[in-house]
Write an enzyme that holds these catalytic residues in place. Sequence first.
Site, PDB file in Angstrom:
ATOM      1  N   GLY A  16       0.840  -1.200   0.000  1.00  0.00           N
ATOM      2  CA  GLY A  16       0.000   0.000   0.000  1.00  0.00           C
ATOM      3  C   GLY A  16       0.868   1.241   0.000  1.00  0.00           C
ATOM      4  O   GLY A  16       1.947   1.273  -0.599  1.00  0.00           O
ATOM      5  N   HIS A  97       4.866   1.873  12.391  1.00  0.00           N
ATOM      6  CA  HIS A  97       4.092   2.658  13.370  1.00  0.00           C
ATOM      7  C   HIS A  97       3.897   1.726  14.574  1.00  0.00           C
ATOM      8  O   HIS A  97       3.687   0.522  14.398  1.00  0.00           O
ATOM      9  CB  HIS A  97       2.764   3.057  12.738  1.00  0.00           C
ATOM     10  CG  HIS A  97       1.854   3.890  13.596  1.00  0.00           C
ATOM     11  ND1 HIS A  97       2.299   4.671  14.647  1.00  0.00           N
ATOM     12  CD2 HIS A  97       0.510   4.073  13.545  1.00  0.00           C
ATOM     13  CE1 HIS A  97       1.269   5.291  15.197  1.00  0.00           C
ATOM     14  NE2 HIS A  97       0.171   4.941  14.552  1.00  0.00           N
ATOM     15  N   GLY A 123       4.391   8.101   2.049  1.00  0.00           N
ATOM     16  CA  GLY A 123       5.205   7.330   1.111  1.00  0.00           C
ATOM     17  C   GLY A 123       5.867   8.198   0.055  1.00  0.00           C
ATOM     18  O   GLY A 123       7.040   7.984  -0.296  1.00  0.00           O
ATOM     19  N   ASP A 178       2.484  10.412  17.458  1.00  0.00           N
ATOM     20  CA  ASP A 178       1.981  10.320  16.077  1.00  0.00           C
ATOM     21  C   ASP A 178       0.463  10.478  16.053  1.00  0.00           C
ATOM     22  O   ASP A 178      -0.085  11.241  15.244  1.00  0.00           O
ATOM     23  CB  ASP A 178       2.384   8.962  15.491  1.00  0.00           C
ATOM     24  CG  ASP A 178       1.959   8.814  14.038  1.00  0.00           C
ATOM     25  OD1 ASP A 178       2.739   9.250  13.165  1.00  0.00           O
ATOM     26  OD2 ASP A 178       0.865   8.281  13.773  1.00  0.00           O
ATOM     27  N   GLU A 182      -1.563  13.718  14.360  1.00  0.00           N
ATOM     28  CA  GLU A 182      -2.526  13.622  13.249  1.00  0.00           C
ATOM     29  C   GLU A 182      -3.924  14.045  13.671  1.00  0.00           C
ATOM     30  O   GLU A 182      -4.672  14.597  12.873  1.00  0.00           O
ATOM     31  CB  GLU A 182      -2.492  12.234  12.580  1.00  0.00           C
ATOM     32  CG  GLU A 182      -2.989  11.082  13.398  1.00  0.00           C
ATOM     33  CD  GLU A 182      -2.555   9.722  12.848  1.00  0.00           C
ATOM     34  OE1 GLU A 182      -1.657   9.654  11.992  1.00  0.00           O
ATOM     35  OE2 GLU A 182      -3.116   8.711  13.312  1.00  0.00           O
ATOM     36  N   GLU A 214      -8.848  31.640   0.027  1.00  0.00           N
ATOM     37  CA  GLU A 214      -8.186  32.309   1.142  1.00  0.00           C
ATOM     38  C   GLU A 214      -7.884  31.353   2.300  1.00  0.00           C
ATOM     39  O   GLU A 214      -6.790  31.368   2.856  1.00  0.00           O
ATOM     40  CB  GLU A 214      -9.066  33.463   1.631  1.00  0.00           C
ATOM     41  CG  GLU A 214      -8.351  34.453   2.511  1.00  0.00           C
ATOM     42  CD  GLU A 214      -7.116  35.047   1.840  1.00  0.00           C
ATOM     43  OE1 GLU A 214      -7.147  35.334   0.628  1.00  0.00           O
ATOM     44  OE2 GLU A 214      -6.104  35.223   2.553  1.00  0.00           O
ATOM     45  N   SER A 239       3.734  39.782   5.841  1.00  0.00           N
ATOM     46  CA  SER A 239       3.627  41.246   5.972  1.00  0.00           C
ATOM     47  C   SER A 239       3.444  41.631   7.440  1.00  0.00           C
ATOM     48  O   SER A 239       3.052  40.800   8.272  1.00  0.00           O
ATOM     49  CB  SER A 239       2.419  41.739   5.176  1.00  0.00           C
ATOM     50  OG  SER A 239       1.217  41.326   5.817  1.00  0.00           O
TER      51      SER A 239
HETATM   52  N1  LIG Z   1       0.335   5.888   4.966  1.00  0.00           N
HETATM   53  C1  LIG Z   1       1.402   6.531   5.443  1.00  0.00           C
HETATM   54  O1  LIG Z   1       1.774   7.582   4.949  1.00  0.00           O
HETATM   55  C2  LIG Z   1       2.191   5.986   6.630  1.00  0.00           C
HETATM   56  C3  LIG Z   1       3.252   6.742   7.147  1.00  0.00           C
HETATM   57  C4  LIG Z   1       4.023   6.197   8.187  1.00  0.00           C
HETATM   58  C5  LIG Z   1       3.689   4.949   8.690  1.00  0.00           C
HETATM   59  N2  LIG Z   1       2.622   4.263   8.188  1.00  0.00           N
HETATM   60  C6  LIG Z   1       2.318   2.929   8.725  1.00  0.00           C
HETATM   61  O2  LIG Z   1       2.610   1.974   7.710  1.00  0.00           O
HETATM   62  C7  LIG Z   1       1.758   0.832   7.887  1.00  0.00           C
HETATM   63  C8  LIG Z   1       1.019   0.564   6.598  1.00  0.00           C
HETATM   64  O3  LIG Z   1       0.139   1.648   6.359  1.00  0.00           O
HETATM   65  P1  LIG Z   1      -0.338   2.009   4.873  1.00  0.00           P
HETATM   66  O4  LIG Z   1      -0.987   3.355   4.958  1.00  0.00           O
HETATM   67  O5  LIG Z   1       0.787   1.789   3.910  1.00  0.00           O
HETATM   68  O6  LIG Z   1      -1.444   0.865   4.662  1.00  0.00           O
HETATM   69  P2  LIG Z   1      -2.373   0.648   3.395  1.00  0.00           P
HETATM   70  O7  LIG Z   1      -1.923   1.482   2.233  1.00  0.00           O
HETATM   71  O8  LIG Z   1      -3.799   0.766   3.801  1.00  0.00           O
HETATM   72  O9  LIG Z   1      -2.079  -0.913   3.082  1.00  0.00           O
HETATM   73  C9  LIG Z   1      -2.748  -1.578   2.116  1.00  0.00           C
HETATM   74  C10 LIG Z   1      -2.020  -2.892   1.804  1.00  0.00           C
HETATM   75  O10 LIG Z   1      -2.314  -3.863   2.801  1.00  0.00           O
HETATM   76  C11 LIG Z   1      -2.841  -5.029   2.158  1.00  0.00           C
HETATM   77  N3  LIG Z   1      -3.800  -5.683   3.038  1.00  0.00           N
HETATM   78  C12 LIG Z   1      -4.894  -5.122   3.618  1.00  0.00           C
HETATM   79  N4  LIG Z   1      -5.500  -6.019   4.427  1.00  0.00           N
HETATM   80  C13 LIG Z   1      -4.759  -7.163   4.353  1.00  0.00           C
HETATM   81  C14 LIG Z   1      -4.865  -8.455   4.961  1.00  0.00           C
HETATM   82  N5  LIG Z   1      -5.857  -8.731   5.816  1.00  0.00           N
HETATM   83  N6  LIG Z   1      -3.935  -9.400   4.647  1.00  0.00           N
HETATM   84  C15 LIG Z   1      -2.946  -9.113   3.768  1.00  0.00           C
HETATM   85  N7  LIG Z   1      -2.794  -7.904   3.158  1.00  0.00           N
HETATM   86  C16 LIG Z   1      -3.689  -6.957   3.462  1.00  0.00           C
HETATM   87  C17 LIG Z   1      -3.481  -4.510   0.871  1.00  0.00           C
HETATM   88  O11 LIG Z   1      -3.539  -5.575  -0.044  1.00  0.00           O
HETATM   89  P3  LIG Z   1      -4.738  -5.758  -1.126  1.00  0.00           P
HETATM   90  O12 LIG Z   1      -4.368  -4.914  -2.320  1.00  0.00           O
HETATM   91  O13 LIG Z   1      -4.705  -7.206  -1.393  1.00  0.00           O
HETATM   92  O14 LIG Z   1      -5.991  -5.280  -0.452  1.00  0.00           O
HETATM   93  C18 LIG Z   1      -2.451  -3.430   0.486  1.00  0.00           C
HETATM   94  O15 LIG Z   1      -1.306  -4.036  -0.102  1.00  0.00           O
HETATM   95  C19 LIG Z   1       0.831   1.170   9.066  1.00  0.00           C
HETATM   96  O16 LIG Z   1       1.399   0.646  10.227  1.00  0.00           O
HETATM   97  C20 LIG Z   1       0.856   2.696   9.087  1.00  0.00           C
HETATM   98  O17 LIG Z   1       0.535   3.229  10.355  1.00  0.00           O
HETATM   99  C21 LIG Z   1       1.885   4.742   7.169  1.00  0.00           C
END
Ligand SMILES: NC(=O)c1ccc[n+]([C@@H]2O[C@H](COP(=O)([O-])OP(=O)(O)OC[C@H]3O[C@@H](n4cnc5c(N)ncnc54)[C@H](OP(=O)(O)O)[C@@H]3O)[C@@H](O)[C@H]2O)c1
Length: 319
Positions: A16, A97, A123, A178, A182, A214, A239
């Site tokens: 993701g 996280h 990302g 965090d 947010e 604005e 300003s």
């Molecule tokens: N988003 C950010 O900017 C960010 C920043 C810092 C840290 N984080 C952390 O990074 C981690 C991931 O967050 P994210 O935002 O990247 O998540 P995300 O985009 O929502 O992740 C989606 C991914 O997870 C897969 N998935 C969902 N449910 C699943 C399951 N039950 N079994 C296997 N795969 C599954 C999806 O696959 P399918 O395509 O098959 O559904 C997809 O590949 C979290 O801990 C988040 O707090 C995120």
Amino acid sequence: MSGRLAQGTVAVLGFGHQGEVQALNLRDAGLAVVVGARPGGESERRASAAGFATRDPAGALRGARTVAVLLPDQALPAAWPALAPALAPGAALVFAHGFNLLFGGLAFPESVDVVLVAPTGPGSALRAAREGGAPLPAYLAVHREASGVAWEVAEAYAAALGCAPLWRTTVREETEVDLFGEQVVLCGGMNALVTAAFETLVEHGYTPEIAYLECVHQLKYLADLLHARGVAGLRDAISGTALFGDLSRGPRVIGPESRAEMRAILDEIRSGDFARAWAREASGGRRWLDAEVERARGHALEAARRRALAGGSDPAKGD
Ligand SMILES: NC(=O)c1ccc[n+]([C@@H]2O[C@H](COP(=O)([O-])OP(=O)(O)OC[C@H]3O[C@@H](n4cnc5c(N)ncnc54)[C@H](OP(=O)(O)O)[C@@H]3O)[C@@H](O)[C@H]2O)c1
């Protein structure tokens, strides 16, 4: 790069927002990466198209020396019991996280290290940092030490991602700060502030498109200044009129009532009330959340945005 990280495959679970970029950055750092994705799912298709070897999530774990756990926070507690038995003895688990380390009740085998490498941005910022753009700091923490070199594993992983500088912290601090950031500023506070300001102007008869430009659209330019120069540096760039309004009126917008709510929100995070509420909402099918998102999508601010950016008023028509 730590010998331990370079030895063997890194399994990236999830493709993701974070998973895709972390997989790309690790591959660019010369590491062997396998992506764990649900068979037949969209992520499996995208990861294969990007040239990654893919396996089902448990299959990706088997034999991997390092595992990046990048599934959605709300999905992991249900998925974890089927995944944990596939972990190789002595593997290192890397979380982005601390949410599930603090609140998820996950069980880990005795022999594994569990570390946190949390990039401090989305990302897109992480990818840009790897490609030579603005540096992206990361927080590091050790949740579970088995090997004696867990800090080194976290540091090597963060360096392979392209993050710098690296800040050592704890899972509790990263998670609570965090969530607070947010909720109070980056998402909750900002969205509520710009919506309330837009509504106030429109209720008083101002043109919605002008109110949007604005109070919402211009935020980016000020946020860029804040990011580049900090609060004092931003004040050097505005300003005298804006500066007087900032310091004399801003503290009234965020007054005692807002500060009391900030403390209440922090208490809910620290007590686990927020995590429990989110778990209930996620396991109940996100009905309230999805309805709120849809309702906000229909807000007058969105239509004003479309019109404001499509073109200005016709001067021939006058006021
Ligand atoms: N988003 C950010 O900017 C960010 C920043 C810092 C840290 N984080 C952390 O990074 C981690 C991931 O967050 P994210 O935002 O990247 O998540 P995300 O985009 O929502 O992740 C989606 C991914 O997870 C897969 N998935 C969902 N449910 C699943 C399951 N039950 N079994 C296997 N795969 C599954 C999806 O696959 P399918 O395509 O098959 O559904 C997809 O590949 C979290 O801990 C988040 O707090 C995120």
